[in-house]
Design an enzyme around this catalytic site. Structure first.
Site, mmCIF file in Angstrom:
data_model
loop_
_atom_site.group_PDB
_atom_site.id
_atom_site.type_symbol
_atom_site.label_atom_id
_atom_site.label_comp_id
_atom_site.label_asym_id
_atom_site.label_seq_id
_atom_site.Cartn_x
_atom_site.Cartn_y
_atom_site.Cartn_z
ATOM 1 N N ASP A 163 29.850 28.352 43.864
ATOM 2 C CA ASP A 163 30.949 29.293 44.114
ATOM 3 C C ASP A 163 31.761 29.534 42.836
ATOM 4 O O ASP A 163 31.914 28.636 42.016
ATOM 5 C CB ASP A 163 31.846 28.675 45.206
ATOM 6 C CG ASP A 163 32.633 29.711 45.952
ATOM 7 O OD1 ASP A 163 32.515 30.907 45.628
ATOM 8 O OD2 ASP A 163 33.381 29.323 46.880
ATOM 9 N N HIS A 164 32.282 30.727 42.700
ATOM 10 C CA HIS A 164 33.163 31.081 41.567
ATOM 11 C C HIS A 164 32.541 30.786 40.204
ATOM 12 O O HIS A 164 33.126 30.082 39.380
ATOM 13 C CB HIS A 164 34.527 30.391 41.710
ATOM 14 C CG HIS A 164 35.341 31.019 42.808
ATOM 15 N ND1 HIS A 164 35.953 32.237 42.669
ATOM 16 C CD2 HIS A 164 35.594 30.621 44.075
ATOM 17 C CE1 HIS A 164 36.547 32.566 43.796
ATOM 18 N NE2 HIS A 164 36.330 31.597 44.684
ATOM 19 N N GLU A 272 26.308 36.868 45.679
ATOM 20 C CA GLU A 272 27.636 37.265 46.160
ATOM 21 C C GLU A 272 28.519 37.628 44.960
ATOM 22 O O GLU A 272 28.455 36.976 43.917
ATOM 23 C CB GLU A 272 28.281 36.102 46.927
ATOM 24 C CG GLU A 272 29.730 36.392 47.329
ATOM 25 C CD GLU A 272 30.285 35.385 48.338
ATOM 26 O OE1 GLU A 272 29.883 35.444 49.518
ATOM 27 O OE2 GLU A 272 31.102 34.536 47.940
ATOM 28 N N LYS A 314 45.422 27.917 50.825
ATOM 29 C CA LYS A 314 44.456 26.886 51.220
ATOM 30 C C LYS A 314 44.978 26.030 52.392
ATOM 31 O O LYS A 314 46.119 25.587 52.365
ATOM 32 C CB LYS A 314 44.181 25.959 50.050
ATOM 33 C CG LYS A 314 43.705 26.677 48.791
ATOM 34 C CD LYS A 314 42.240 27.006 48.856
ATOM 35 C CE LYS A 314 41.784 27.695 47.568
ATOM 36 N NZ LYS A 314 40.439 28.247 47.692
ATOM 37 N N HIS A 346 36.806 34.372 51.744
ATOM 38 C CA HIS A 346 37.084 33.137 50.990
ATOM 39 C C HIS A 346 38.370 32.506 51.510
ATOM 40 O O HIS A 346 39.192 33.171 52.122
ATOM 41 C CB HIS A 346 37.235 33.460 49.500
ATOM 42 C CG HIS A 346 35.936 33.723 48.795
ATOM 43 N ND1 HIS A 346 35.582 33.103 47.630
ATOM 44 C CD2 HIS A 346 34.897 34.536 49.122
ATOM 45 C CE1 HIS A 346 34.392 33.517 47.249
ATOM 46 N NE2 HIS A 346 33.946 34.397 48.135
#
Ligand SMILES: [Zn+2]
Length: 493
Positions: A163-164, A272, A314, A346
């Site tokens: 991810d990222h 993605e 978060k 996300h």
């Protein structure tokens, strides 16, 4: 955690029932003793699979037994003989849920929930930032998941998401570890300032673009209408210039990343693109521009992660205008559907206020990331069973919070959390329901895990209360899944 330290005793060994498999004339299974899990291989012969696993030989009286540690070599052998323990592309699965296991302990809880519902889990999911803070590598992340998948006998398939990713170096490392889903983060490559430029600055910068590129953009977009679902988007000159200036370089990076992956990966992978950490929300017209431009660059996206309107902090629920979110989300979904990919949500854990709408509008055709909730459930188990350790963790989090709140987006005022030394032990687990404490404990996971005193105690506690942790996590995940309206399977896998 308080093991008898009087006399070392022979460990009690147990085996995970669903992990017992026969292959190549040998029995392979996952076992555990008081401190560790391991692979046990039993074979009538000395050669074959038993020789491929590395480990300690136990006895040779007609049956060969080998106790094998959970290392990278053994993970590779496991994936060779049991291909269902390796991640796969999830592009053709309707609902995919990013789980993320920072500890290498949560996957069993994710599987327990996932196997009962019509969804595919992306069990491995970590960002580069998480790896740095937990001292793990993509190899560790994939290996931990392979071992758990084997332990649970989960054969329905799962994804692995890096991810990222923000650099070619990150991308190469992830590809080398057999990652199957790559999230390319455009934010550092984009020009975020362009969103606030006045018209004169915008015109000036746009005029510096290559003339051929300007002609291409204007021919493709200006004066044209784009119908998406019930809505028609009209491209005004200012919007075109702004999108070109904000996203242009980011889109070039995405295209280069895609080409790189096509060279590096000999297997099917999911691609993605994410802008969810941008400082401004991704309007549906921005999304439409990105979709067109990536298609123009021959990038086949499998999902796109916008920064939605409102606040996705978060570990806590959505903060913002739910009706406006629904309106924009409907357009995001329509664009993604038209171009043949999914919207990716996300920071999706615990956004319960939005889940029914997200499930309904997307009709379950989506990717959603929920990693944070797993970490907090681990802390909850410790708060319940080991109040002394919990207080130490809590104080370390408090101390680390000011620094970590520069890295993660949060608005919690942690002075609202009562002094843990003044709380009764049975009040401690309830802190995990308090938004301020959730955020504090959520973003300081690196501080907690890197604390040399806490780390071994933390993992020993999780090993000890593994079953309870898995059960809690399953329940927490089921809450997410049910609110999304995902149907349960008639026969769980
Ligand atoms: Zn993200």
């Amino acid at each position: 955690m308080n093991h008898d330290n009087v006399q070392p005793q022979e460990s009690t060994v147990s085996f995970y029932k669903k992990s017992i498999h026969k292959v190549d004339g040998a029995i392979v299974s996952m076992g555990r003793d008081h401190s560790n899990r391991f692979i046990m291989v039993l074979s009538a012969k000395e050669t074959g699979i038993i020789a491929e696993f590395s480990g300690e030989q136990i006895g040779d009286t007609g049956i060969y037994a080998r106790k094998c540690p959970l290392n990278h070599h053994n993970a590779e052998i496991l994936r060779k003989y049991f291909p269902w323990t390796a991640p796969v592309s999830v592009r053709n699965r309707v609902t995919t849920i990013g789980c993320g296991d920072r500890l290498g302990f949560a996957t069993l809880g994710h599987i327990a929930a996932a196997r009962e519902y019509a969804l595919t889990p992306v069990l491995a999911q970590q960002t580069i930032r998480e790896l740095q803070q937990t001292g793990r590598t993509f190899n560790d992340v994939v290996d931990d998941v392979s071992f758990h998948v084997f332990e649970a006998g989960f054969k329905a398939g799962f994804g692995a998401n890096a991810d990222h990713l923000k650099s070619m170096n990150d991308i190469d490392t992830a590809a080398a570890a057999g990652i199957t889903m790559f999230t390319i983060d455009l934010v550092e490559k984009m020009d975020q300032d362009a969103v606030n430029w006045d018209i004169a600055t915008l015109d000036q910068n746009y005029a510096q673009l290559d003339a051929a590129e300007r002609t291409r953009l204007e021919t493709k977009y200006l004066g044209r209408e784009f119908a998406v679902g019930d809505k028609v988007f009209k491209c005004e000159p200012e919007m075109l210039k702004r999108c070109a200036m904000i996203y242009g370089k980011g889109l070039d990076f995405a295209a280069a990343a895609y080409d790189r992956l096509k060279q590096r990966c000999s297997y099917d992978f999911d691609f993605e693109v994410a802008v969810d950490e941008a400082s401004f929300s991704t309007l549906p017209c921005h999304h439409l521009f990105i979709a067109h431009e990536l298609k123009e660059r021959q990038v086949e996206m499998t999902s796109f992660g916008p920064r939605f309107i409102g606040d996705f902090q978060k570990g806590i629920d959505y903060i913002g205008d739910v009706a406006e979110f629904e309106r924009q989300f409907t357009e995001h979904v329509a664009i993604a559907k038209m171009f043949g990919y999914k919207v990716s949500i996300h920071s999706g854990s615990d956004k319960f206020a939005l889940y029914p709408a997200i499930g309904r509008i997307s009709d379950g055709h989506l990717h959603i990331k929920t990693s944070g909730t797993s970490w907090l459930e681990a802390i909850r188990v410790i708060a319940f069973h080991d109040p002394v350790l919990y207080r130490v963790i809590h104080k370390a989090a408090q101390e680390g919070y000011p620094e970590m709140s520069k890295v993660y987006h949060t608005t919690a005022d942690i002075s609202n959390i009562r002094n843990v030394d003044e709380l009764y032990d049975d009040q401690l687990p309830k802190l995990l329901d308090l938004p301020e404490a959730r955020q504090m404990l959520h973003i300081t996971f690196g501080v907690i895990l890197n604390n040399k005193f806490i780390r071994p105690l933390f993992f020993a506690a999780l090993h000890k209360y593994e079953h309870e942790y898995i059960e809690n996590l399953k329940n927490r995940f089921e809450k997410h899944i049910q609110l999304l309206g995902i149907s349960s399977k008639l026969s769980p896998q």
